[in-house]
Motif scaffolding. Structure first.
Motif, short mmCIF file in Angstrom:
data_model
loop_
_atom_site.label_atom_id
_atom_site.label_comp_id
_atom_site.label_asym_id
_atom_site.label_seq_id
_atom_site.Cartn_x
_atom_site.Cartn_y
_atom_site.Cartn_z
N ARG A 31 -16.90 51.96 -22.43
CA ARG A 31 -16.56 52.03 -23.41
C ARG A 31 -17.75 51.42 -24.15
N ASN A 32 -17.61 49.78 -23.86
CA ASN A 32 -18.59 48.93 -24.70
C ASN A 32 -19.56 49.28 -24.09
N ARG A 33 -19.85 49.89 -23.03
CA ARG A 33 -21.58 50.33 -22.77
C ARG A 33 -22.04 50.87 -23.74
N MET A 34 -21.50 52.79 -24.18
CA MET A 34 -21.84 53.65 -24.63
C MET A 34 -21.75 52.88 -26.33
N HIS A 35 -21.17 51.74 -26.77
CA HIS A 35 -20.73 51.50 -28.48
C HIS A 35 -22.13 50.79 -28.28
N HIS A 36 -22.26 49.97 -28.07
CA HIS A 36 -23.85 49.44 -27.72
C HIS A 36 -25.14 50.21 -27.59
N LEU A 37 -24.82 51.18 -26.77
CA LEU A 37 -26.17 52.08 -26.56
C LEU A 37 -26.11 52.67 -27.85
N ASN A 38 -24.85 53.36 -28.38
CA ASN A 38 -25.03 54.28 -30.30
C ASN A 38 -25.49 53.20 -30.80
N SER A 39 -24.97 52.13 -31.12
CA SER A 39 -25.84 51.13 -31.97
C SER A 39 -26.91 51.00 -32.04
N ALA A 40 -27.43 50.88 -29.92
CA ALA A 40 -29.12 50.42 -30.59
C ALA A 40 -29.75 51.95 -31.37
N LEU A 41 -29.20 53.07 -30.80
CA LEU A 41 -30.46 54.29 -31.40
C LEU A 41 -30.15 54.12 -32.32
N ASP A 42 -28.56 54.36 -33.15
CA ASP A 42 -28.73 54.01 -34.97
C ASP A 42 -29.98 53.41 -35.17
N ALA A 43 -29.66 51.89 -34.71
CA ALA A 43 -31.44 51.03 -35.75
C ALA A 43 -31.75 52.01 -34.82
N LEU A 44 -32.66 52.28 -33.76
CA LEU A 44 -34.15 52.77 -33.98
C LEU A 44 -34.10 54.02 -35.29
N ARG A 45 -32.91 55.09 -35.09
CA ARG A 45 -33.06 56.49 -36.15
C ARG A 45 -33.09 55.68 -37.74
N SER A 46 -32.37 54.11 -37.52
CA SER A 46 -32.86 53.96 -38.86
C SER A 46 -34.24 53.42 -39.42
N VAL A 47 -35.20 52.95 -38.24
CA VAL A 47 -36.20 53.33 -38.35
C VAL A 47 -37.47 53.80 -38.06
N LEU A 48 -36.83 55.13 -38.12
CA LEU A 48 -38.21 56.32 -37.85
C LEU A 48 -38.14 57.69 -38.87
N PRO A 49 -39.44 57.23 -39.07
CA PRO A 49 -39.21 58.33 -40.63
C PRO A 49 -39.09 60.10 -40.07
N THR A 50 -37.62 60.01 -40.69
CA THR A 50 -37.48 61.45 -40.61
C THR A 50 -37.14 62.73 -41.57
N PHE A 51 -37.21 63.08 -41.20
CA PHE A 51 -37.55 64.84 -43.12
C PHE A 51 -36.19 65.86 -42.41
N PRO A 52 -35.57 66.25 -43.33
CA PRO A 52 -35.36 65.44 -44.55
C PRO A 52 -34.31 64.15 -43.72
N TYR A 104 -43.62 58.89 -32.10
CA TYR A 104 -44.50 58.08 -33.00
C TYR A 104 -44.83 56.82 -32.88
N ILE A 105 -44.25 56.33 -31.54
CA ILE A 105 -45.51 54.94 -30.98
C ILE A 105 -46.60 55.55 -30.40
N TRP A 106 -46.56 56.25 -29.83
CA TRP A 106 -47.73 57.26 -29.79
C TRP A 106 -49.30 57.67 -30.58
N ALA A 107 -48.22 57.98 -32.03
CA ALA A 107 -48.97 58.60 -32.93
C ALA A 107 -49.85 56.50 -33.38
N LEU A 108 -48.90 56.07 -33.40
CA LEU A 108 -49.10 55.25 -33.96
C LEU A 108 -50.41 54.22 -33.65
N THR A 109 -49.70 54.19 -31.84
CA THR A 109 -51.42 53.19 -31.32
C THR A 109 -52.62 54.32 -31.30
N GLN A 110 -52.27 55.59 -31.33
CA GLN A 110 -53.58 56.48 -31.53
C GLN A 110 -54.42 56.22 -33.22
#
Length: 99
Positions: A50-71, A88-94
């Motif tokens: 349960r703790n592992r999944m909470h940490h994983l979900n928190s990390a994914l939420d943090a990642l979602r917050s910095v990705l540009p999404t529409f809407p 996105y990382i690949w596109a920025l690298t290019q």
């Protein structure tokens, strides 16, 4: 193998093998104690998962917050988030290579 060992019937050999596994272990544990220990281990394992999944979900939420999404209100799934981050990382690298 000594002649004495080869003279044992298969049942006697099996009985001796069973007895060897109990050496040094002391008294056999009661069924109730084993059941409690199994339950306790399972509860601890569930807590860790349960703790592992909470940490994983928190990390994914943090990642979602910095990705540009529409809407902006659309929440990406876990796999969509990872794929989008990779692309996105690949596109920025290019774009840095071309600049």
């Amino acid at each position: 193998p000594s002649p004495a060992r080869t003279a044992l019937a298969p049942r006697e050999v099996a009985a001796r093998r069973k007895g060897k596994g109990r050496r040094g272990r002391g008294k056999a544990r009661s069924e109730g104690l084993l059941s409690k220990q199994k339950r306790s281990r399972r509860m601890k394992a569930n807590d860790r998962e349960r703790n592992r999944m909470h940490h994983l979900n928190s990390a994914l939420d943090a990642l979602r917050s910095v990705l540009p999404t529409f809407p902006d209100d659309a929440k990406l799934t876990k796999i969509e988030t990872l794929r989008f981050a990779h692309n996105y990382i690949w596109a920025l690298t290019q774009s840095l290579r071309l600049a």
